[in-house]
Design a protein around this motif. Structure first.
Motif, PDB file in Angstrom:
ATOM      1  N   GLN A  71       0.819  -1.310   0.044  1.00 41.32           N
ATOM      2  CA  GLN A  71       0.175   0.128   0.001  1.00 41.32           C
ATOM      3  C   GLN A  71       0.828   1.293  -0.023  1.00 41.32           C
ATOM      4  O   GLN A  71       0.510   2.213  -0.714  1.00 41.32           O
ATOM      5  N   LEU A  72       1.857   1.282   0.614  1.00 42.99           N
ATOM      6  CA  LEU A  72       2.646   2.080   0.810  1.00 42.99           C
ATOM      7  C   LEU A  72       3.819   2.352  -0.142  1.00 42.99           C
ATOM      8  O   LEU A  72       4.693   3.461  -0.394  1.00 42.99           O
ATOM      9  N   GLY A  73       4.165   1.420  -1.086  1.00 42.32           N
ATOM     10  CA  GLY A  73       5.267   1.495  -1.859  1.00 42.32           C
ATOM     11  C   GLY A  73       6.694   1.233  -1.519  1.00 42.32           C
ATOM     12  O   GLY A  73       7.470   1.770  -1.979  1.00 42.32           O
ATOM     13  N   VAL A  74       6.706   0.239  -0.372  1.00 42.65           N
ATOM     14  CA  VAL A  74       7.838   0.040   0.320  1.00 42.65           C
ATOM     15  C   VAL A  74       8.193  -1.229   0.439  1.00 42.65           C
ATOM     16  O   VAL A  74       7.305  -2.013   0.183  1.00 42.65           O
ATOM     17  N   SER A  75       9.381  -1.750   1.144  1.00 39.23           N
ATOM     18  CA  SER A  75       9.704  -3.119   1.087  1.00 39.23           C
ATOM     19  C   SER A  75       9.048  -3.638   2.395  1.00 39.23           C
ATOM     20  O   SER A  75       8.920  -2.697   3.480  1.00 39.23           O
ATOM     21  N   ARG A  76       8.865  -4.962   2.852  1.00 39.92           N
ATOM     22  CA  ARG A  76       8.212  -5.429   3.841  1.00 39.92           C
ATOM     23  C   ARG A  76       9.225  -5.244   4.833  1.00 39.92           C
ATOM     24  O   ARG A  76       9.100  -4.849   6.143  1.00 39.92           O
ATOM     25  N   GLN A  77      10.587  -5.203   4.586  1.00 39.08           N
ATOM     26  CA  GLN A  77      11.868  -4.978   5.502  1.00 39.08           C
ATOM     27  C   GLN A  77      11.661  -3.351   6.112  1.00 39.08           C
ATOM     28  O   GLN A  77      12.013  -3.341   7.441  1.00 39.08           O
ATOM     29  N   SER A  78      11.407  -2.649   5.271  1.00 35.09           N
ATOM     30  CA  SER A  78      11.113  -1.152   5.782  1.00 35.09           C
ATOM     31  C   SER A  78      10.098  -1.164   6.971  1.00 35.09           C
ATOM     32  O   SER A  78      10.322  -0.502   7.999  1.00 35.09           O
ATOM     33  N   ILE A  79       8.856  -2.002   6.675  1.00 36.04           N
ATOM     34  CA  ILE A  79       7.863  -1.901   7.848  1.00 36.04           C
ATOM     35  C   ILE A  79       8.452  -2.535   8.945  1.00 36.04           C
ATOM     36  O   ILE A  79       8.136  -2.105   9.927  1.00 36.04           O
TER      37      ILE A  79
END
Length: 137
Positions: free
Chosen positions: A24-32
């Motif tokens: 949804q945010l256009g980032v990697s799972r690792q960022s989350i």
């Protein structure tokens, strides 16, 4: 409650996985994962996206003085506005549910969408309860 805890709390309340939120945010799972563990903080543009996606203020996300449910520091005006904003979605939710049901089959993508709609409805119900509690006091 720290930003990392709030992010995880809100994500879990909406029954989203880290992968779902990352998409949804256009980032990697690792960022989350890093944000939720407190190892890193999002950049300002991502913080704004998080705020918009979850329909919460940046103040709520960043300030420790806000309670997890937000109610203890909110004014009645702010609570009512949150309720009104969440209830505006009801028409679009109804239309989407009708569209999903039209073909008589629910595929995996539609099931995921139904789960997200259910989470959004849970938020509407919670906002109704907050308004009721404020009116009673």
């Amino acid at each position: 409650m720290a930003f990392s805890d709030k992010l995880k709390y809100i994500r879990n309340e909406l029954r989203l996985s880290q992968d779902d939120l990352a998409g949804q945010l256009g980032v990697s799972r690792q960022s989350i994962s890093k944000w939720e563990s407190g190892a890193a903080y999002p950049e300002i543009d991502k913080l704004i996206m998080i705020s918009n996606f979850f329909e919460v203020s940046i103040d709520y996300l960043l300030k420790d003085s806000y309670a997890a449910d937000g109610i203890s520091v909110e004014t009645i005006d702010r609570t009512v506005l949150k309720f009104l904003a969440s209830s505006v979605d009801m028409e679009s939710i109804s239309k989407r549910l009708v569209n999903i049901a039209e073909d008589g089959e629910i595929d995996k993508k539609e099931m995921k969408e139904i789960e997200q709609i259910a989470a959004k409805l849970d938020c509407v119900i919670e906002n109704i309860r907050k308004v009721q509690n404020l009116v009673r006091t």
